[in-house]
Design an enzyme around this catalytic site. Structure first.
Site, PDB file in Angstrom:
ATOM      1  N   CYS A   1      -0.566  -1.299  -4.938  1.00  0.00           N
ATOM      2  CA  CYS A   1       0.238  -2.294  -5.648  1.00  0.00           C
ATOM      3  C   CYS A   1       1.464  -2.617  -4.794  1.00  0.00           C
ATOM      4  CB  CYS A   1       0.704  -1.751  -6.991  1.00  0.00           C
ATOM      5  SG  CYS A   1      -0.626  -1.388  -8.154  1.00  0.00           S
TER       6      CYS A   1
ATOM      7  N   THR B   1      10.230   1.686 -10.210  1.00  0.00           N
ATOM      8  CA  THR B   1       8.796   1.750 -10.454  1.00  0.00           C
ATOM      9  C   THR B   1       8.241   2.902  -9.633  1.00  0.00           C
ATOM     10  OG1 THR B   1       6.789   0.440 -10.818  1.00  0.00           O
ATOM     11  CG2 THR B   1       7.934   0.039  -8.746  1.00  0.00           C
TER      12      THR B   1
ATOM     13  N   HIS C   1       5.829  -5.154 -10.538  1.00  0.00           N
ATOM     14  CA  HIS C   1       4.844  -4.211  -9.989  1.00  0.00           C
ATOM     15  C   HIS C   1       3.491  -4.938  -9.965  1.00  0.00           C
ATOM     16  CE1 HIS C   1       3.384   0.224  -9.926  1.00  0.00           C
ATOM     17  NE2 HIS C   1       2.377  -0.531  -9.576  1.00  0.00           N
TER      18      HIS C   1
END
Lengths: 162, 204
Positions: free
Chosen positions: A30, A24, A47
């Site tokens: 995040c 990711t 995520h």
């Protein structure tokens, strides 16, 4: 590694068996949650964008929130043969990219995401083996389902494997 | 309207149109600041689920300078201005009237100057929007980050994440011909702001 890493987008999650790699890119506030079953060699990456689904009006996308995202990731991994009691976790992200003068609680979302993820993992009785959270910089993470190693790449702080 | 995903073509065109006018205003300001001719691309309005939105940035890992302002009150929205990191130095040289290539590193004064650019751009843009909607927008002071594009945009999108699984991103690209500077300007309205905008434009 001959196969392309599987990309996990923002507010998204994926589970995969070895020898696949999950990646990711551009985690800011995040939080990337990586779970791994060392015996079955099944890994998962979520995520996570927001801490709490109960604060929200619409919860169509469970991967977006820490509470629902962690639960869903476990379910997806169990489908691939993982055993929940064996799962271990590594987490990264939860930074604060922007610094507003007099920032309110809302702006400390990175910290809140990290706290929420840890709380969920504790409730699921999943041990955190490594954590690289906080700061004010972005991270790209690559998780190997073969050996459970997590590669963390940044622009200003270099790379490391946890 | 429940979600951004329900917008139709006419509504998107209307949003592009006001964005065009707003960005036109901003481009003029930028042109005056830099003493250069600044062109503008046709605006793009994209609606996408969060997991795809990064595709519009041309790489979540590319290093950019991002200036971010929030508008609170009746019409909450986010305004983000992104410039590729390697083009920021050129910007700084122009602002300070230095020979091109002088700036090799960024200091506090450069940060302030970049924030001021974002301030002026957003101000010009919002002025145009105000003229249409008869609303007064009061933006926050700008915040600046230099890092991965994805991490920066992600932080901005979280504001919308509370309300929606989709984001509407209206994008304008400013182009300085000689050195091919591309500045990306993003308007990220929250759902209730969008509703207000569409109503004012007569397309809701």
């Amino acid at each position: 590694m001959t196969t392309e890493p599987i990309k996990v987008g923002m507010a998204d999650l994926r589970a995969a068996p070895a020898p696949l790699t999950l990646i990711t890119t551009g985690l800011g506030s995040c939080v990337g949650v990586c779970l791994w079953d060392p015996i079955m060699k099944v890994g998962g990456l979520a995520h996570i964008m927001l801490p709490d689904s109960t604060q929200s009006r619409s919860i169509q996308n469970k991967a977006k929130y820490a509470d629902t995202g962690v639960t869903l990731l476990i379910e997806e991994m169990v489908k691939l043969g993982a055993v929940k009691s064996r799962l271990v976790a590594k987490i990264a992200g939860g930074a604060q990219m922007f610094n507003f003068p007099g920032a309110s609680n809302v702006m400390r979302i990175g910290e809140r995401n990290t706290e929420a993820v840890k709380k969920c993992l504790e409730q699921e009785k999943i041990r955190i083996l490594a954590e690289d959270t906080g700061g004010n910089f972005g991270r790209t993470i690559e998780f190997s389902t073969t050996d459970g190693q997590l590669l963390i790449k940044t622009i200003s702080k270099g790379e490391k494997v946890v | 309207m429940k979600d951004f995903s329900e917008l139709n073509a006419i509504q998107l065109d209307a949003l592009k149109e006001i964005s065009n006018i707003g960005a036109g205003n901003a481009a003029t300001s930028l042109s005056l600041m830099l003493g250069r001719k600044i062109d503008m691309s046709v605006p793009k309005a994209n609606i996408a689920p969060f997991n795809q939105i990064m595709n519009y940035l041309g790489g979540a890992e590319s290093e950019v300078a991002g200036g971010y302002m929030r508008v609170d009150g009746e019409s909450p929205m986010g305004i983000l201005f992104l410039i590729p990191k390697d083009q920021v130095y050129f910007f700084i040289d122009l602002i300070f009237g230095q020979p091109l290539g002088t700036t090799q590193d960024l200091n506090e004064m450069h940060f302030s100057a970049l924030k001021e650019i974002v301030n002026i751009l957003a101000g010009s843009y919002l002025n145009a929007l105000s003229a249409f909607t008869q609303q007064v927008y009061s933006p926050s002071v700008p915040a600046l980050a230099i890092d991965m594009a994805g991490a920066i945009l992600g932080d901005v999108l979280q504001q919308i994440g509370e309300f929606s699984d989709y984001a509407l991103v209206i994008e304008n690209v400013f182009i300085e011909q000689e050195r091919h500077i591309n500045g990306h300007f993003f308007l990220l309205p929250e759902p209730k702001t969008l509703e207000l905008l569409l109503r004012t434009l007569g397309v809701l």
